[in-house]
Design an enzyme around this catalytic site. Structure first.
Site, short mmCIF file in Angstrom:
data_model
loop_
_atom_site.label_atom_id
_atom_site.label_comp_id
_atom_site.label_asym_id
_atom_site.label_seq_id
_atom_site.Cartn_x
_atom_site.Cartn_y
_atom_site.Cartn_z
N TRP A 103 -3.88 -2.75 9.60
CA TRP A 103 -4.91 -2.59 8.57
C TRP A 103 -4.90 -3.75 7.60
O TRP A 103 -5.96 -4.22 7.19
CB TRP A 103 -4.77 -1.24 7.86
CG TRP A 103 -4.98 -0.10 8.81
CD1 TRP A 103 -4.06 0.83 9.21
CD2 TRP A 103 -6.19 0.22 9.53
NE1 TRP A 103 -4.62 1.69 10.11
CE2 TRP A 103 -5.92 1.34 10.33
CE3 TRP A 103 -7.46 -0.34 9.57
CZ2 TRP A 103 -6.88 1.93 11.16
CZ3 TRP A 103 -8.42 0.23 10.40
CH2 TRP A 103 -8.12 1.35 11.18
N ASP A 173 -4.30 -0.69 -0.65
CA ASP A 173 -4.88 0.25 0.30
C ASP A 173 -3.87 1.38 0.48
O ASP A 173 -2.82 1.19 1.08
CB ASP A 173 -5.15 -0.47 1.63
CG ASP A 173 -5.64 0.48 2.73
OD1 ASP A 173 -5.82 1.69 2.47
OD2 ASP A 173 -5.83 -0.01 3.87
N LYS A 197 -7.17 10.92 5.69
CA LYS A 197 -5.77 11.13 6.01
C LYS A 197 -5.13 12.14 5.06
O LYS A 197 -4.56 13.11 5.50
CB LYS A 197 -5.01 9.81 5.99
CG LYS A 197 -5.12 9.08 7.32
CD LYS A 197 -5.70 7.74 7.21
CE LYS A 197 -6.02 7.15 8.58
NZ LYS A 197 -6.59 5.81 8.46
C1 LIG Z 1 -7.11 4.62 8.65
C2 LIG Z 1 -6.82 3.49 7.78
C3 LIG Z 1 -7.82 2.55 7.44
C4 LIG Z 1 -9.22 2.61 7.99
O1 LIG Z 1 -9.96 3.57 7.36
P1 LIG Z 1 -11.54 3.73 7.63
O2 LIG Z 1 -11.93 4.68 6.56
O3 LIG Z 1 -11.69 4.25 9.02
O4 LIG Z 1 -12.18 2.40 7.49
C5 LIG Z 1 -7.48 1.55 6.55
N1 LIG Z 1 -6.25 1.44 6.05
C6 LIG Z 1 -5.26 2.31 6.36
C7 LIG Z 1 -3.90 2.15 5.76
C8 LIG Z 1 -5.52 3.35 7.23
O5 LIG Z 1 -4.54 4.23 7.55
#
Ligand SMILES: *Cc1c(COP(=O)(O)O)cnc(C)c1O
Length: 361
Positions: A103, A173, A197
């Site tokens: 990511w 993030d 998540k």
């Molecule tokens: C799942 C995930 C993403 C991607 O998320 P989307 O909402 O599908 O764009 C980005 N960063 C992390 C750490 C993730 O676990």
């Protein structure tokens, strides 16, 4: 009803049952209005109440200081990978990126399309992301527009357990560990997370950003991509994903009932500890590819002796109602994602199964 399935999926992930039950009970008639919350105007009284409650609960759970603002945005965490440099990486500036997995690599790739970047640190060892760097290993640029890092690496199973002090605004993030523990929000320029998540269903991003950083964003980009636009209108500039935000509200209310984020942190420590202990006491039958200090409390990645054995493990676990354990295709192995909504009883069933599987194979 197959109520005994434990969902270890990495995302979209399991939601707390009480949050879903509340949605079920309110689905056809939201608070006596005779229609569902999905069918209400985003400017009407019914939805406004939900929207404000989601913001207020976020502020309360995270003790968000007045210097910071809560936003609900669209486009997923991947959208943020693009809008962060669009807003904050001005001409002649450079941004620091710490790359610790899939990511953060994607986040860096988007920024590179828009401006100058500096690879400020990496968790890569022999081509694999088996650790996160500590603060002393980072080469930070004090004049950077911002520093970007990924707090929990969902695929690799690594996690920052503390954050570096940075001169530039720290943007993190937190898609896969937001609200898993208390944080000092004042230390961050911005934190953000796709909800799917640890917060709710897909379709909405929670961001908490310093008002100063928000105000500094570019005006040379379309309105819809400016964080300022959404901040000025309290995330009601245009139609927000109302049902997703409603469900996030239900999850936040549930979190509060669980003792808030410090209650959640203890609970998450306990769950992850049980699996890591089972791995450690398996005489090498199970092994963690991740360095001890970098192990994630959210996504526990482990290996068995061969890929065949791993496939058998996942298949047999699935039959026993332990679902979503297959590791990400890019790294293989087994991954147990144990976000807030996964109950201790579910983890107890997993470690019991790990013991049985080892004895039988
Ligand atoms: C799942 C995930 C993403 C991607 O998320 P989307 O909402 O599908 O764009 C980005 N960063 C992390 C750490 C993730 O676990």
């Amino acid at each position: 009803m197959t109520q005994d399935v434990v969902n270890f999926s990495a995302g979209p992930a399991g939601l707390p049952r009480p949050a879903l039950e509340r949605a079920r009970d309110e689905l056809l008639d939201f608070e006596g209005t005779g229609i569902s919350i999905m069918e209400h105007s985003h400017r009407g009284k019914a939805y406004s109440g939900v929207h404000q409650e989601a913001i207020d609960l976020t502020k309360e759970l995270f003790s968000v200081p007045d210097t910071h603002q809560v936003l609900f945005l669209q486009g997923g965490a991947s959208g943020m990978f693009a809008t962060i440099p669009l807003n904050f990486l001005g001409a002649g500036q450079s941004a620091d990126y710490v790359v610790t997995g899939t990511w953060s690599k994607k986040a860096l790739a988007e920024a590179k399309l828009l401006g100058a970047t500096n690879l400020a640190g990496t968790g890569e060892v022999d081509g694999k992301f088996t650790r996160v760097p500590n603060a002393s290993e980072l080469s930070l640029d004090d004049n950077a527009a911002y520093v970007h890092l990924t707090s929990n690496n969902t695929i690799a199973g690594t996690q920052f357990h503390d954050f570096p002090e940075t001169k530039a605004p720290l943007i993190v993030d937190m898609s896969s560990d937001i609200m898993s523990k208390p944080l000092d929000i004042s230390k961050f320029g911005m934190i953000y997370a796709g909800a799917q998540k640890n917060l709710g269903p897909s379709g909405v991003v929670m961001a908490i950003a310093s008002k100063e950083l928000l105000a500094s964003g570019s005006d040379a980009i379309p309105n819809i991509f400016r964080y300022k636009t959404h901040a000025d209108k309290d995330s009601l500039y245009h139609t927000p994903p109302t049902f997703a935000i409603y469900l996030v509200r239900n999850v936040l209310a549930w979190l509060k009932e669980q003792g808030g984020l410090s209650g959640m942190a203890d609970y998450n420590q306990k769950k992850a500890g049980m699996i890591y202990q089972t791995i450690a006491e398996s005489d090498g039958y199970y092994s963690s590819p991740v360095e001890e200090d970098s192990r994630s409390l959210m996504n526990v990645v482990f290996r068995l002796g061969s890929e065949e054995l791993e496939a058998k493990f996942v298949a047999e676990a699935t039959k026993k109602g332990l679902s979503g354990l297959k590791g990400h295709r890019s790294v293989g192995g087994v991954r147990a994602s144990i976000y807030n909504a996964v109950r201790l009883e579910g983890v107890e069933r997993l470690v019991e199964f790990m013991g049985q599987f080892k004895a039988n194979n």
